[in-house]
Design a protein around this motif. Structure first.
Motif, PDB file in Angstrom:
ATOM      1  N   LEU A 122       0.820  -1.213   0.000  1.00  0.00           N
ATOM      2  CA  LEU A 122       0.000   0.000   0.000  1.00  0.00           C
ATOM      3  C   LEU A 122       0.850   1.257   0.000  1.00  0.00           C
ATOM      4  O   LEU A 122       0.508   2.237  -0.676  1.00  0.00           O
ATOM      5  CB  LEU A 122      -0.925  -0.011   1.225  1.00  0.00           C
ATOM      6  CG  LEU A 122      -1.747   1.259   1.468  1.00  0.00           C
ATOM      7  CD1 LEU A 122      -2.667   1.550   0.288  1.00  0.00           C
ATOM      8  CD2 LEU A 122      -2.549   1.138   2.754  1.00  0.00           C
ATOM      9  N   PHE A 123       1.967   1.255   0.737  1.00  0.00           N
ATOM     10  CA  PHE A 123       2.755   2.467   0.864  1.00  0.00           C
ATOM     11  C   PHE A 123       4.008   2.475  -0.003  1.00  0.00           C
ATOM     12  O   PHE A 123       4.808   3.408   0.094  1.00  0.00           O
ATOM     13  CB  PHE A 123       3.128   2.704   2.340  1.00  0.00           C
ATOM     14  CG  PHE A 123       1.980   3.222   3.144  1.00  0.00           C
ATOM     15  CD1 PHE A 123       1.609   4.548   3.063  1.00  0.00           C
ATOM     16  CD2 PHE A 123       1.251   2.381   3.964  1.00  0.00           C
ATOM     17  CE1 PHE A 123       0.543   5.038   3.798  1.00  0.00           C
ATOM     18  CE2 PHE A 123       0.184   2.856   4.699  1.00  0.00           C
ATOM     19  CZ  PHE A 123      -0.182   4.192   4.619  1.00  0.00           C
ATOM     20  N   THR A 124       4.195   1.455  -0.828  1.00  0.00           N
ATOM     21  CA  THR A 124       5.311   1.506  -1.768  1.00  0.00           C
ATOM     22  C   THR A 124       4.990   2.535  -2.839  1.00  0.00           C
ATOM     23  O   THR A 124       3.929   2.486  -3.463  1.00  0.00           O
ATOM     24  CB  THR A 124       5.558   0.129  -2.400  1.00  0.00           C
ATOM     25  OG1 THR A 124       5.898  -0.789  -1.357  1.00  0.00           O
ATOM     26  CG2 THR A 124       6.695   0.184  -3.408  1.00  0.00           C
ATOM     27  N   PHE A 125       5.912   3.449  -3.078  1.00  0.00           N
ATOM     28  CA  PHE A 125       5.631   4.618  -3.903  1.00  0.00           C
ATOM     29  C   PHE A 125       5.108   4.238  -5.286  1.00  0.00           C
ATOM     30  O   PHE A 125       4.134   4.827  -5.772  1.00  0.00           O
ATOM     31  CB  PHE A 125       6.891   5.475  -4.044  1.00  0.00           C
ATOM     32  CG  PHE A 125       6.699   6.669  -4.942  1.00  0.00           C
ATOM     33  CD1 PHE A 125       6.031   7.792  -4.483  1.00  0.00           C
ATOM     34  CD2 PHE A 125       7.165   6.655  -6.247  1.00  0.00           C
ATOM     35  CE1 PHE A 125       5.832   8.893  -5.315  1.00  0.00           C
ATOM     36  CE2 PHE A 125       6.973   7.744  -7.083  1.00  0.00           C
ATOM     37  CZ  PHE A 125       6.309   8.868  -6.609  1.00  0.00           C
ATOM     38  N   ALA A 126       5.742   3.265  -5.930  1.00  0.00           N
ATOM     39  CA  ALA A 126       5.339   2.911  -7.292  1.00  0.00           C
ATOM     40  C   ALA A 126       3.885   2.463  -7.341  1.00  0.00           C
ATOM     41  O   ALA A 126       3.134   2.820  -8.260  1.00  0.00           O
ATOM     42  CB  ALA A 126       6.250   1.809  -7.836  1.00  0.00           C
ATOM     43  N   PHE A 127       3.459   1.678  -6.349  1.00  0.00           N
ATOM     44  CA  PHE A 127       2.084   1.187  -6.326  1.00  0.00           C
ATOM     45  C   PHE A 127       1.102   2.313  -6.019  1.00  0.00           C
ATOM     46  O   PHE A 127       0.098   2.499  -6.725  1.00  0.00           O
ATOM     47  CB  PHE A 127       1.943   0.075  -5.292  1.00  0.00           C
ATOM     48  CG  PHE A 127       0.540  -0.443  -5.148  1.00  0.00           C
ATOM     49  CD1 PHE A 127       0.043  -1.381  -6.032  1.00  0.00           C
ATOM     50  CD2 PHE A 127      -0.285   0.007  -4.123  1.00  0.00           C
ATOM     51  CE1 PHE A 127      -1.254  -1.851  -5.921  1.00  0.00           C
ATOM     52  CE2 PHE A 127      -1.580  -0.460  -3.992  1.00  0.00           C
ATOM     53  CZ  PHE A 127      -2.065  -1.392  -4.898  1.00  0.00           C
ATOM     54  N   THR A 128       1.360   3.081  -4.978  1.00  0.00           N
ATOM     55  CA  THR A 128       0.428   4.135  -4.571  1.00  0.00           C
ATOM     56  C   THR A 128       0.261   5.170  -5.668  1.00  0.00           C
ATOM     57  O   THR A 128      -0.861   5.599  -5.979  1.00  0.00           O
ATOM     58  CB  THR A 128       0.924   4.828  -3.287  1.00  0.00           C
ATOM     59  OG1 THR A 128       1.374   3.851  -2.356  1.00  0.00           O
ATOM     60  CG2 THR A 128      -0.174   5.656  -2.659  1.00  0.00           C
ATOM     61  N   PHE A 129       1.363   5.576  -6.268  1.00  0.00           N
ATOM     62  CA  PHE A 129       1.320   6.598  -7.314  1.00  0.00           C
ATOM     63  C   PHE A 129       0.474   6.140  -8.495  1.00  0.00           C
ATOM     64  O   PHE A 129      -0.386   6.878  -8.995  1.00  0.00           O
ATOM     65  CB  PHE A 129       2.740   6.938  -7.761  1.00  0.00           C
ATOM     66  CG  PHE A 129       2.808   7.988  -8.828  1.00  0.00           C
ATOM     67  CD1 PHE A 129       2.584   9.318  -8.515  1.00  0.00           C
ATOM     68  CD2 PHE A 129       3.080   7.645 -10.144  1.00  0.00           C
ATOM     69  CE1 PHE A 129       2.644  10.295  -9.502  1.00  0.00           C
ATOM     70  CE2 PHE A 129       3.132   8.614 -11.137  1.00  0.00           C
ATOM     71  CZ  PHE A 129       2.916   9.948 -10.820  1.00  0.00           C
TER      72      PHE A 129
END
Length: 553
Positions: A122-129
């Protein structure tokens, strides 16, 4: 007591996930580069009732299969609001991906492992972005994750033919989403090797049984449901554009794009840089958990080996092509987080890990705070340049205050949780960041980023009964137009578009206007009589009446 704690964690997770991924839903329009394109295609499907062949203006759009745009069109039909509908498929797909990661981690290891894997994703930048954008990639990630979910449950926890079939069928849905949906099937290679070498948990699962071979047929089923009516229509049509569309989408945009790409060319190590910079903060747990992975692999843990081998194969597969974008390896991220899950609880218990997370949150707060202070209190020229670069028309100051608000939220998280709960402080800071981005920053940037402001200024210069044509246009111009706009091609050369637009305008010069990019203005158009309507998406735009040009005289 344990069940109550698990229930609280589950409710907290889904609340935070909805806030982080859904904040700002309905508060902005589609933004370039890709969002307006897909939203425009979906809107034209709804308006024309023609869904089989995607259209961009008056041209067929053959760059991507239609499934994502179909889902956007369905959402628009149900919701009736484009600002909400265009983001719904990505939001639902991303929430579905998180649910699959939680469940698969729990089934492979335990509930805590599944929960930690989901929090990490959820908080990994690539996924959230990407989850917050209306791109095809979040939907592709969901199909690939669903395919891996089914295949892993069969290969590791099986035999389970229903899950085996689900894995193949989901891969087929991935194909009609973005062509490369079959990458989940790469897991069969390490599964065969690990089983042959006697690794734990990985079994043959009845590969020789006839029922197992129904899997490939289920892969072809969703592909056939799309291809059969399309090919039948093309075969019974005399329109050469339909044949070009078929050749483009089946060959040029798949095998040829992989083997001989014509853009996004990057060196072979490109994805290593992407992983090191965009798979944060999940990647930062590795220094405190690699020994756990090492011990598990020495113990021949087939679950971990299968997950890591598949992630590596996906990265290698896309690295072998010269054309690379950071989103290409995004489908591997959920399984990477599942691999982290079982060891993540012990990793974040390390004092140094907590200190590092606290330091990372502090660095983020300082960076955002300094940037906001420069905008609000810095040299006026800095603010003016930001206004001009983004077309904010005086909105840079407000954006600076949003950044300061993010910094203040981050300071509150740091003080509330401290170094001892540094990981929680980091996640709390990131939650505030995404909330304020969605609820405040994106609405401020919307008019300039979406071309809504540009098209409103153009409309203000015309009468309600006037007609509009577009030359050298972008998808957001047509999407944001307040009236039906005439187009003369999109991929067509600008000179041809302009020639036909000028001839169209000549037929009714008192009511017809042409909106065009600055670079398309030819010498026979007098800028003194044209109307400059503004700067948007790093381009200058002009509204040209018939009186401003004598190109046909």
């Amino acid at each position: 007591m344990l069940k109550a704690a698990e229930s609280r964690e589950r409710w907290l997770f889904w609340l935070v996930a909805l806030l982080v991924l859904g904040a700002g839903l309905g508060l902005r329009d589609p933004w370039p580069a890709d969002e307006p394109r897909f939203a425009l295609v979906a809107k034209q499907m709804v308006d024309s009732h023609q869904w089989l062949f995607p259209m961009r203006g008056n041209e067929l759009y053959a760059d991507k299969p239609p499934l994502f745009m179909w889902l956007q069109a369905v959402a628009l039909t149900l919701v009736g609001n484009l600002r909400v509908a265009f983001l719904l498929p990505s939001l639902l797909a991303s929430l579905g991906t998180l649910a699959l990661v939680r469940d698969l981690g729990a089934r492979l290891y335990d509930r805590r492992a599944g929960a930690c894997a989901a929090w990490a994703l959820l908080f990994t930048f690539a996924f959230t972005f990407q989850a917050r954008r209306a791109q095809i990639d979040p939907l592709l990630v969901f199909w690939v994750t669903l395919s891996m979910y089914g295949l892993m449950r069969h290969l590791v926890r099986g035999p389970d033919l229903r899950m085996w079939y689900l894995g193949w069928f989901a891969a087929g849905l991935g194909v009609i989403t973005k062509g490369v949906g079959v990458i989940a099937l790469l897991v069969l290679i390490p599964a065969a090797v690990l089983h042959a070498r006697g690794w734990l948990q990985v079994g043959a699962q009845g590969w020789r049984r006839p029922a197992t071979w129904l899997g490939p047929l289920l892969l072809l089923l969703p592909i056939a449901l799309w291809l059969a009516p399309m090919l039948w229509t093309v075969e019974h049509s005399q329109d050469p554009a339909l044949r070009d569309y078929t050749d483009n989408i089946l060959l040029r945009q798949t095998a040829k794009r992989y083997a001989d790409p014509w853009h996004h060319r990057q060196p072979i190590w490109y994805f290593l840089v992407v992983i090191l910079t965009q798979w944060l903060p999940a990647l930062l747990a590795l220094p405190w958990m690699w020994r756990g992975w090492r011990d598990a692999l020495r113990a021949r843990d087939g679950r971990l080996a299968l997950l890591l081998a598949w992630v590596a194969l996906v990265v290698v597969f896309f690295s072998l092509s010269a054309g690379k974008r950071e989103v290409y390896i995004l489908p591997a991220l959920p399984m990477f987080c599942v691999a982290l899950g079982a060891w993540l609880p012990d990793a974040i218990e390390h004092t140094n890990a907590r200190r590092f997370a606290f330091a990372l949150a502090t660095a983020l707060v300082v960076a955002v705070g300094v940037a906001g202070a420069l905008v609000v209190f810095g040299h006026p020229g800095f603010e003016q340049r930001l206004d001009e670069a983004r077309g904010l028309v005086g909105g840079a100051d407000a954006l600076g205050w949003v950044m300061l608000a993010v910094a203040m939220w981050g300071i509150a998280m740091l003080l509330a949780f401290g170094v001892r709960r540094g990981v929680t402080a980091l996640l709390g800071t990131l939650t505030g960041l995404w909330l304020l981005v969605g609820l405040a920053a994106q609405p401020l940037l919307n008019d300039a980023s979406s071309a809504r402001g540009l098209m409103q200024r153009a409309a203000a210069s015309m009468r309600p009964s006037d007609e509009l044509a577009l030359v050298a246009w972008k998808e957001q111009n047509l999407l944001m137009a307040d009236r039906p706009a005439r187009t003369f091609g999109f991929t067509r050369d600008v000179a041809g578009q302009l020639h036909d637009a000028l001839a169209w305008q000549h037929l009714d010069p008192t009511r017809r206007w042409i909106l065009m990019e600055d670079d398309a203005l030819v010498p026979c158009i007098d800028r003194r009589h044209a109307i400059f309507v503004g700067h948007s998406n790093r381009r200058e735009w002009w509204l040209v009446p018939a009186s401003a040009q004598d190109c046909l005289r």
